[in-house]
Design an enzyme around this catalytic site. Sequence first.
Site, PDB file in Angstrom:
ATOM      1  N   TYR A 154       0.533  -1.050   0.288  1.00  0.00           N
ATOM      2  CA  TYR A 154       0.067  -0.125  -0.345  1.00  0.00           C
ATOM      3  C   TYR A 154       0.906   1.125  -0.290  1.00  0.00           C
ATOM      4  O   TYR A 154       0.455   2.987  -0.118  1.00  0.00           O
ATOM      5  CB  TYR A 154      -0.577  -0.240   0.884  1.00  0.00           C
ATOM      6  CG  TYR A 154      -2.121   1.227   0.894  1.00  0.00           C
ATOM      7  CD1 TYR A 154      -3.037   0.731  -0.288  1.00  0.00           C
ATOM      8  CD2 TYR A 154      -2.952   2.295   1.602  1.00  0.00           C
ATOM      9  CE1 TYR A 154      -4.056   1.487  -0.424  1.00  0.00           C
ATOM     10  CE2 TYR A 154      -3.449   2.683   1.711  1.00  0.00           C
ATOM     11  CZ  TYR A 154      -4.562   2.764   0.192  1.00  0.00           C
ATOM     12  OH  TYR A 154      -5.414   3.481   0.432  1.00  0.00           O
ATOM     13  N   LYS A 161      -3.177   9.060   2.652  1.00  0.00           N
ATOM     14  CA  LYS A 161      -4.237   7.970   2.936  1.00  0.00           C
ATOM     15  C   LYS A 161      -4.115   9.400   4.546  1.00  0.00           C
ATOM     16  O   LYS A 161      -4.941   9.265   5.389  1.00  0.00           O
ATOM     17  CB  LYS A 161      -4.278   7.409   3.267  1.00  0.00           C
ATOM     18  CG  LYS A 161      -4.938   6.505   1.746  1.00  0.00           C
ATOM     19  CD  LYS A 161      -6.659   7.349   1.179  1.00  0.00           C
ATOM     20  CE  LYS A 161      -7.556   6.736  -0.119  1.00  0.00           C
ATOM     21  NZ  LYS A 161      -8.498   7.593  -0.718  1.00  0.00           N
TER      22      LYS A 161
END
Length: 254
Positions: A154, A161
């Site tokens: 990720y 994020k």
Amino acid sequence: MTGKTGLIVGVANKRSIAWAIAQAASNAGARLALTYQGDRLEENVRDLASNLTDPLILPCDVSDDAQIVRVFEEIDRTFGGLDFVVHGAAFAPREELSNPFVQTTRDGFRMALDVSAYSLIALTRAALPLMERRGGGSVVTLTYLGSDRVFPNYNVMGVAKAALESTVRYLAADLGPKNVRVNAISAGPIKTLAAAGISGFSGILQLYRDRAPLRRTVETSEVADAALFLLSDAGRAVTAEVLMVDAGYHAMGM
Ligand SMILES: NC(=O)c1ccc[n+]([C@@H]2O[C@H](COP(=O)([O-])OP(=O)(O)OC[C@H]3O[C@@H](n4cnc5c(N)ncnc54)[C@H](O)[C@@H]3O)[C@@H](O)[C@H]2O)c1
């Protein structure tokens, strides 16, 4: 949502979370503007939107300020105001989602943070005068638990994020006095176009099936129902929140 107008950014195809939110908001009576990123996705978005009532379809690359200006000029002309914005745009170059994190490039970092986090500020700022005219508004963005915990590959998207969730809180504090609410939904993993870019994504899906309290993954329609709550008057006292819609996975230690 009858009488409300909204902007939905981030529809790529029928699997997009933003598309599920568009359908839920439209079914609840809202009139929508949808944007598409680049000519490549225009036909997809126009085809999907043919089921909506009188939609406005506009191009918008969120890394281009001039395109953002044009979107809101057009919305102003057509709707005369705006009640909500759904921000469902995110991007990181493919190699950043498979190389070891330590190899994250300056360019990849800049791009991921610009498209996936800064764009929320740019869109919210442009929406503000239109929302003020309606006495307030609601902004919802989409995030993932990778902001806070490490998931394989990720990588820089997790960093983006984290910036996005912090941006939600700063915007909420800034705009609360104008009755503009800003929230995020942290969705569990869903197989979408964006998710396909993360190598080993099917392993993350299986982890949720095995470990989440509900022993399953979530569907875009379930994320959309939660978004509708935040976008509508039902969520009128909720702002600066990251709402977990992940079958409870976030609570687990093991
Ligand atoms: N799918 C998941 O597992 C999952 C989980 C949690 C959060 N999210 C987040 O949900 C949001 C929507 O993603 P999705 O999973 O529905 O995938 P998706 O691929 O359907 O949507 C991503 C969208 O971002 C848009 N986009 C990328 N760069 C852009 C740019 N420069 N300008 C304008 N638009 C741009 C794409 O066109 C696409 O419509 C993203 O923020 C994603 O990080 C996804």
